[in-house]
Scaffold this active site. Structure first.
Site, PDB file in Angstrom:
ATOM      1  N   THR A 171       0.771  -1.252   0.000  1.00 49.96           N
ATOM      2  CA  THR A 171       0.000   0.000   0.000  1.00 49.96           C
ATOM      3  C   THR A 171       0.807   1.311   0.000  1.00 49.96           C
ATOM      4  OG1 THR A 171      -1.662  -1.212   1.281  1.00 49.96           O
ATOM      5  CG2 THR A 171      -1.930   1.134   1.203  1.00 49.96           C
ATOM      6  N   ARG A 199     -11.345 -10.627  -2.488  1.00 51.61           N
ATOM      7  CA  ARG A 199     -11.053 -10.059  -1.159  1.00 51.61           C
ATOM      8  C   ARG A 199     -10.821  -8.552  -1.292  1.00 51.61           C
ATOM      9  NH1 ARG A 199      -6.494  -6.986   1.061  1.00 51.61           N
ATOM     10  NH2 ARG A 199      -6.297  -7.496   3.257  1.00 51.61           N
ATOM     11  N   GLY A 201      -9.591  -5.245   0.953  1.00 55.18           N
ATOM     12  CA  GLY A 201      -8.948  -4.892   2.220  1.00 55.18           C
ATOM     13  C   GLY A 201      -9.457  -3.575   2.764  1.00 55.18           C
ATOM     14  N   ASP A 202      -8.670  -2.990   3.629  1.00 50.75           N
ATOM     15  CA  ASP A 202      -9.050  -1.744   4.292  1.00 50.75           C
ATOM     16  C   ASP A 202      -8.964  -0.518   3.388  1.00 50.75           C
ATOM     17  OD1 ASP A 202      -6.115  -2.371   4.513  1.00 50.75           O
ATOM     18  OD2 ASP A 202      -6.083  -0.253   5.087  1.00 50.75           O
ATOM     19  N   THR A 222      -1.734   1.810   6.347  1.00 50.09           N
ATOM     20  CA  THR A 222      -1.136   0.687   5.641  1.00 50.09           C
ATOM     21  C   THR A 222      -0.971  -0.445   6.643  1.00 50.09           C
ATOM     22  OG1 THR A 222       0.933  -0.111   4.679  1.00 50.09           O
ATOM     23  CG2 THR A 222       1.095   1.893   5.973  1.00 50.09           C
ATOM     24  N   GLY A 223      -0.976  -1.664   6.142  1.00 50.09           N
ATOM     25  CA  GLY A 223      -0.815  -2.798   7.045  1.00 50.09           C
ATOM     26  C   GLY A 223      -1.835  -3.874   6.773  1.00 50.09           C
ATOM     27  N   HIS A 224      -2.034  -4.734   7.752  1.00 51.28           N
ATOM     28  CA  HIS A 224      -2.912  -5.894   7.586  1.00 51.28           C
ATOM     29  C   HIS A 224      -4.369  -5.437   7.518  1.00 51.28           C
ATOM     30  CE1 HIS A 224      -4.887  -9.714   9.139  1.00 51.28           C
ATOM     31  NE2 HIS A 224      -4.289 -10.062   8.011  1.00 51.28           N
ATOM     32  N   GLY A 225      -4.941  -5.526   6.311  1.00 50.01           N
ATOM     33  CA  GLY A 225      -6.245  -4.935   6.044  1.00 50.01           C
ATOM     34  C   GLY A 225      -7.350  -5.438   6.952  1.00 50.01           C
TER      35      GLY A 225
HETATM   36  N1  GLY Z   1      -3.555  -2.670   3.639  1.00 46.40           N
HETATM   37  C1  GLY Z   1      -3.826  -3.224   2.389  1.00 46.40           C
HETATM   38  C2  GLY Z   1      -4.578  -4.447   2.417  1.00 46.40           C
HETATM   39  O1  GLY Z   1      -4.587  -5.180   3.399  1.00 46.40           O
HETATM   40  O2  GLY Z   1      -5.213  -4.714   1.440  1.00 46.40           O
END
Ligand code: GLY
Length: 300
Positions: A171, A199, A201-202, A222-225
């Site tokens: 991201t 899928r 994400g965020d 940014t990071g784990h969506g």
């Molecule tokens: N932060 C981007 C995603 O998880 O898609």
């Protein structure tokens, strides 16, 4: 009434929170520096915060080093599915696209959704149909797929990782404050490598991937969506600003909260309404850069 003076014009960008290999540390830093300069040029020429964040994010979408536009992470099936958002802190208008391919600059298509439709988000085929209707430039899917993204995809397949281990490079985003006191935020991504087809994400979700409100501030995440969405990370950070925390403390506390509540890792860039900057990440690295009073600051 203006709530910021000319000298408070500022733009901050990030190039994704992840564990960057040593060999890419310098180039990703150079990449975010080039992107922030692009946005800064727009601001000093009198452009809006929206124009500036779009220009900065476009620059990183065009740079194959980053997981957005060219260089996007690939899905489980080896496809490209891009997500992006842009938000205008003056009106709280936002535009977003999700699960799209054939578009090199998804954040610009997101802006068209904001400006040319009565909707906030368009996805997949519908977004592509809209792009064609307005004559938005399309590219071949292959244009977006780099050798590095393919290698990473193959590596994940060979080692049979679980989805939570697949969080790799991630991201891009930007937040800017213009001379009129307007704040805008934008985020663009290919998502996480080997994500399930479909899928999302965020990144394209208001309050998760980005948020902007002239009265308070703006943020890009940014990071784990899946973790970011659960805690609506950027809205959380902006809420903390509203409660009186500094931009830096709001970034730190929001990421701490995400770790405490859902054990998620990531990064945030944040501006308050007068241009104070907050930058924090809980991953090993996150290339970032900002320009304030004409001075450029950067790090990884
Ligand atoms: N932060 C981007 C995603 O998880 O898609």
């Amino acid at each position: 009434m203006k709530n910021a003076d000319q000298e408070n014009i500022v733009i901050v960008v990030h190039g994704g929170a992840w564990n960057i290999p040593e060999s890419l540390l310098e180039s990703t830093r150079t990449g975010v520096e080039a992107a922030v300069r692009e946005g800064w040029q727009v601001l000093i020429a009198g452009g809006s915060a929206l124009d500036a964040v779009e220009a900065a994010v476009n620059h990183m979408e065009d740079n194959p080093l980053f997981d957005a536009g060219i260089g996007a992470a690939l899905t489980r099936d080896g496809d490209v599915e891009l997500d992006a958002i842009i938000m205008d802190g003056k009106t709280l208008s936002a535009g977003a696209v999700a699960g799209i391919t054939h578009i090199q600059n998804p954040v610009s298509l997101a802006r068209k959704v904001m400006e040319k439709t009565s909707h906030v988000m368009l996805i997949a085929d519908g977004a592509l149909k809209f792009a064609k209707e307005i004559g938005f430039p399309l590219v071949k899917k292959e244009t977006l797929i780099t050798d590095e993204a393919l290698l990473e995809w193959k590596r994940f397949h060979s080692f049979n990782h679980t989805i939570d281990e697949l969080f790799s490079h991630d991201t891009v985003g930007a937040v800017a404050l213009d001379k009129e006191g307007n704040i805008a935020a934008a985020t663009s991504t290919g998502g996480i490598t080997a994500k399930m087809p479909g899928r999302v994400g965020d990144s394209p979700i208001i309050g998760s991937g980005a948020y902007a409100d002239n009265k308070i501030g703006g943020a890009s995440a940014t990071g784990h969506g899946e973790s970011i969405m659960k805690v609506t990370l950027t809205r959380h950070a902006v809420y903390l600003l509203e409660q009186g925390l500094s931009a830096q403390k709001a970034a730190e506390n929001s990421l701490h909260y995400m770790f405490q509540r859902v054990h998620g890792f990531g990064g945030l860039i944040l501006l308050d309404r007068v241009g104070n900057v907050g930058i924090h990440f809980t991953t090993t690295h996150m290339p970032w850069a900002y320009i304030k009073n004409g001075n450029l600051y950067s790090g990884v």
